[in-house]
Design an enzyme around this catalytic site. Structure first.
Site, PDB file in Angstrom:
ATOM      1  N   ASP A 151       0.838  -1.189   0.000  1.00  0.00           N
ATOM      2  CA  ASP A 151       0.000   0.000   0.000  1.00  0.00           C
ATOM      3  C   ASP A 151       0.879   1.249   0.000  1.00  0.00           C
ATOM      4  OD1 ASP A 151      -2.451   1.182  -0.159  1.00  0.00           O
ATOM      5  OD2 ASP A 151      -2.891   1.072   1.980  1.00  0.00           O
ATOM      6  N   HIS A 158      -4.383  13.701   1.152  1.00  0.00           N
ATOM      7  CA  HIS A 158      -4.583  12.849   2.330  1.00  0.00           C
ATOM      8  C   HIS A 158      -3.385  12.944   3.259  1.00  0.00           C
ATOM      9  CE1 HIS A 158      -5.516   9.315   4.795  1.00  0.00           C
ATOM     10  NE2 HIS A 158      -4.315   8.838   4.504  1.00  0.00           N
ATOM     11  N   GLU A 222     -10.856   3.755   3.709  1.00  0.00           N
ATOM     12  CA  GLU A 222      -9.932   4.578   2.921  1.00  0.00           C
ATOM     13  C   GLU A 222     -10.197   4.324   1.445  1.00  0.00           C
ATOM     14  OE1 GLU A 222      -6.182   5.688   5.731  1.00  0.00           O
ATOM     15  OE2 GLU A 222      -5.827   4.062   4.315  1.00  0.00           O
ATOM     16  N   GLU A 224      -9.220   4.116  -2.184  1.00  0.00           N
ATOM     17  CA  GLU A 224      -7.949   3.945  -2.893  1.00  0.00           C
ATOM     18  C   GLU A 224      -8.157   3.342  -4.284  1.00  0.00           C
ATOM     19  OE1 GLU A 224      -4.748   2.133  -0.787  1.00  0.00           O
ATOM     20  OE2 GLU A 224      -5.382   2.880   1.174  1.00  0.00           O
ATOM     21  N   ASP A 256      -9.193   0.309   2.127  1.00  0.00           N
ATOM     22  CA  ASP A 256      -8.230  -0.083   3.156  1.00  0.00           C
ATOM     23  C   ASP A 256      -8.825   0.249   4.531  1.00  0.00           C
ATOM     24  OD1 ASP A 256      -5.906  -0.635   4.574  1.00  0.00           O
ATOM     25  OD2 ASP A 256      -5.004   1.310   4.141  1.00  0.00           O
ATOM     26  N   ARG A 260      -8.560   3.471  13.650  1.00  0.00           N
ATOM     27  CA  ARG A 260      -7.666   4.599  13.959  1.00  0.00           C
ATOM     28  C   ARG A 260      -7.141   4.573  15.392  1.00  0.00           C
ATOM     29  NH1 ARG A 260      -6.331   5.771   8.902  1.00  0.00           N
ATOM     30  NH2 ARG A 260      -8.137   6.329   7.635  1.00  0.00           N
ATOM     31  N   GLN A 263      -4.408   1.986  15.416  1.00  0.00           N
ATOM     32  CA  GLN A 263      -3.289   2.519  14.637  1.00  0.00           C
ATOM     33  C   GLN A 263      -2.456   3.522  15.436  1.00  0.00           C
ATOM     34  OE1 GLN A 263      -4.610   4.160  10.890  1.00  0.00           O
ATOM     35  NE2 GLN A 263      -2.574   4.775  10.231  1.00  0.00           N
ATOM     36  N   LYS A 276      -4.877  -2.290  10.244  1.00  0.00           N
ATOM     37  CA  LYS A 276      -5.269  -2.337   8.840  1.00  0.00           C
ATOM     38  C   LYS A 276      -5.321  -3.741   8.251  1.00  0.00           C
ATOM     39  CE  LYS A 276      -3.672   2.296   7.637  1.00  0.00           C
ATOM     40  NZ  LYS A 276      -4.574   2.784   6.573  1.00  0.00           N
ATOM     41  N   THR A 280      -9.249  -5.908   3.775  1.00  0.00           N
ATOM     42  CA  THR A 280      -9.132  -4.936   2.700  1.00  0.00           C
ATOM     43  C   THR A 280     -10.089  -5.397   1.614  1.00  0.00           C
ATOM     44  OG1 THR A 280      -6.778  -4.618   3.194  1.00  0.00           O
ATOM     45  CG2 THR A 280      -7.548  -3.873   1.028  1.00  0.00           C
ATOM     46  N   GLU A 397     -10.239  12.287   7.963  1.00  0.00           N
ATOM     47  CA  GLU A 397     -10.121  13.627   7.391  1.00  0.00           C
ATOM     48  C   GLU A 397     -11.455  14.373   7.423  1.00  0.00           C
ATOM     49  OE1 GLU A 397      -7.715  13.348   3.501  1.00  0.00           O
ATOM     50  OE2 GLU A 397      -8.161  11.295   4.112  1.00  0.00           O
TER      51      GLU A 397
END
Lengths: 463, 463
Positions: A151, A158, A222, A224, A256, A260, A263, A276, A280, A397
């Site tokens: 990844d 971002h 996420e 992607e 993804d 949080r 993480q 993560k 996926t 975000e």
């Protein structure tokens, strides 16, 4: 209508201004009626994938309108010529690794043949039984066995927006504009669109408290772009930027999923891991570079003052047409929205224009140290957000780190995902004078973390 | 001699004080003469692997002394009983994934049968041709297809010593004693012992200079224990600490080659990538938990003040005998040493006692979020250094970040590895009253970075 003269990418092993080939002729129509004007899968798309028809074994096929063209049946019917039959046999397999390994030339030859077979000039094929299956009746699978999954982090907005949450004055780290940053992800937990995703347990550390083990409270998506690797390279044998595009077999959407809170506590010093690797989700169809050729753009211009790419990442043709313009969209459906019969709510609309590095640069960088890629490896772009508020590719975000909830049409609010929430990613390439190209769906619903009787926070001894 | 009563690990699905089984009887002798007193492969070891005999296809076998017992030939000769024949067929395959997936019970049954077949009680088998191959005549391969490779960071002295180079006052990060830190590595570039390793190119940033792309100038090894996963788990279905040991199929040595200059520049914020994914060398034999049972020890005691493991990482039996005492050794041979006929020079001697987390804790943590493991997945321990100067598992530590060169018997010095340098890892478990158990070799020599005519620093257009 004259043949449009615009850049095509990777044709015959060169990045050259060669023009779009006939498979993108907007006047082409298919004898599969639903393909004509189809939002995702007109005859100009022809993405490859693996599907399971009712009561039959899995196999390779091509999406066309609301149908899937069955490559096993097409081979049996003798529809390929000398050049393409062996290629079609590889693309008919229940896993497309061998087809991907064949590379760009055979893929283009097969695409040209499929374009002819499915066009109105071969309308008599519409009378043959078994060649088509209604997509809605089939189960789509992962198109290949994924050896390694990498990844990247090439979505600069971002990187800046997430960096700003941690370092308001210095959001981008000093290496960002020199190094196409990436890390290795987990191949085993990549799942097909539609697979439910279980909310993960994990360690997190609330401020001023002891670390705890509990279901994540900050579950995020996420948005992607996924990149499928075609022909691989040998160990110690880098792929130069000049040849990198030839090693790219196609594209998909990739979610993804990220926890949080896990993480934030685990990622120093070696990067994200359990935050993560629980799941996926990818879309099922491999959309080829040929299908996306009309949508190539120059590499988005670097602002004045940004360093030029180091020579191993620089190629003039890649600068000229190594970028892509594909709209990317993320939508949410909550349980209440589903119950109320409401359509998915758009959370963000972004575009692959927001990638700071091209996919050719990603491949060249990845192999620059001699790391060997294999056919069927998957690369993610990293979250592709735009600069504006309605262009965010993650809740982290969009909610400013969970401080500013999103309001939904039902009156509900979200900072992070709740059980029952379903995330849908979609993509579309649109350009005047061309048929638009879609990716199909990348969809996943969040389900309960595992629990056990008498213990609602820990799954110990569950197995 | 009475059967020794010491902990055996993972027997019948429980961590229990059950005693070593008869396959570890130190009085057992083999009709393969070289096995008796063999440093690595006495009859008490019986590790599984894949080998290619001269002019024959690859297959599974068992190391015994200086020979390899051919499982294909043994199955053909009808040497297995009803319980073990199907297991032996899986272990005879040219890739052991199916055998690993069978799990602990079948593996133990096969081991017991092999122990009997190779013991003096079956000395008549010595007369059969084809059952044995001289190991020196065979090529060893990777024992399984590695789906995913995860590298941990459980060597606490390494973490502290490397941390000290960056943060003298606060070497261990706050999460270290709570979280078994890990990251995903690259599966495609894991190579078999003996495979030469090409010095990687990469980006690095010298202090006060622009980033450059050049062959790494700080090439290092890392001394690690490898852990082979046996039976996997389903997505979303964690393996509790109580059952984790049952999912471990065996162990190997692992050299996590590292380019420190590339690592320093690329690793923020997502962790190491190209600095480590160009090659990882492993030893070829899977040394089983059964062979290592006598060498289990309590989990090394946590210093007063360290937090207790969170409940999902705590199991009383794992605390009592989840650790291991295995000597780990790293040796260097330079080109000059080879020319002078000198033996390898010992760079460090460490021990798996220096692991802060047990392998069962590594498995439980890895799957605690529902991440699915598959048979044949590989986990690395991370560098296992001891606290003393002669116990360092990497040059980064041994040379204090490259400031204090190592002196060799030839008068040469090293801060980091030069082309022609060969690194050899060895391991041995030793305990009074038991046959010692070795791992075989984990060996790799550094060769030139790729170059091209007229350009000695960049490989652009090499392919």
């Amino acid at each position: 209508m004259p043949k449009p003269q615009i850049p095509i990418w990777g044709l015959s092993g060169e990045l050259a201004m060669t023009g779009i080939d006939h498979t993108h002729n907007p006047e082409l129509r298919s004898w599969v009626a639903s393909a004509n004007g189809h939002a995702d899968f007109p005859i100009q798309n022809l993405p490859f994938g693996v599907f399971t028809p009712p009561n039959e074994p899995p196999r390779g096929g091509v999406a066309i309108g609301d149908e899937i063209f069955d490559l096993v049946q097409a081979v049996r019917a003798g529809l390929f010529d000398e050049e393409t039959e062996a290629v079609a046999v590889c693309a008919a397999a229940p896993s497309l690794n061998a087809f991907l390994q064949l590379g760009a030339g055979p893929r283009r030859a097969l695409r040209a043949r499929l374009s002819a077979l499915l066009s109105e000039e071969n309308a008599t094929l519409g009378g043959r039984s078994g060649l088509l299956h209604r997509a809605a009746d089939c189960v789509l699978g992962l198109p290949a066995q994924i050896g390694d999954y990498t990844d990247f982090y090439v979505g600069i907005h971002h990187a800046r927006q997430v960096g700003k949450l941690f370092r308001p004055d210095n959001p981008l780290l000093p290496n960002y504009k020199y190094v196409p940053i990436a890390y290795h992800g987990r191949a085993s937990s990549i799942v097909s669109s539609g697979t439910p995703v279980r909310r993960p347990f994990g360690q997190s550390k609330p401020a001023d408290k002891e670390p705890k083990f509990a279901p994540t409270a900050r579950l995020d998506y996420e948005l992607e772009l996924g990149v499928w690797i075609g022909t691989g390279n040998g160990p110690g044998d880098p792929i130069g930027i000049d040849r990198a595009s030839e090693h790219i077999a196609g594209f998909c959407l990739l979610n993804d999923w990220s926890a949080r809170d896990i993480q934030a506590w685990e990622y120093q010093p070696l990067g994200p891991f359990l935050a993560k690797n629980f799941a996926t989700t990818i879309s099922n169809w491999i959309v080829t570079p040929e299908a996306l050729a009309p949508f190539r753009i120059p590499q988005p211009e670097r602002p004045a003052g940004d360093p030029a790419p180091l020579p191993y990442l620089f190629n003039a043709e890649d600068q000229r047409c190594g970028g892509m313009a594909i709209e990317l969209e993320v939508l949410l459906t909550t349980t209440k929205m589903r119950e109320d019969g409401l359509p998915p709510h758009k959370l963000g609309l972004s575009n692959t224009r927001n990638m700071y590095w091209t996919v050719a640069q990603m491949v060249a960088h990845h192999t620059s140290n001699g790391c060997n890629l294999r056919a069927g490896d998957l690369m993610g772009s990293g979250t592709i957000s735009g600069p504006a508020n309605d262009q965010r590719g993650s809740l982290l975000e969009a909610t400013e780190g969970g401080r500013d909830p999103i309001r939904l049409p039902t009156g509900e609010e979200r900072t992070f995902l709740l059980d029952g929430d379903e995330i849908l990613l979609r993509a579309r390439a649109v350009k005047s004078g061309f048929a638009s190209i879609g990716f199909g769906e990348c969809r996943g619903v969040i389900v309960d973390a595992p629990t056990m009787p008498g213990n609602d926070v820990q799954w110990r001894n569950v197995r």
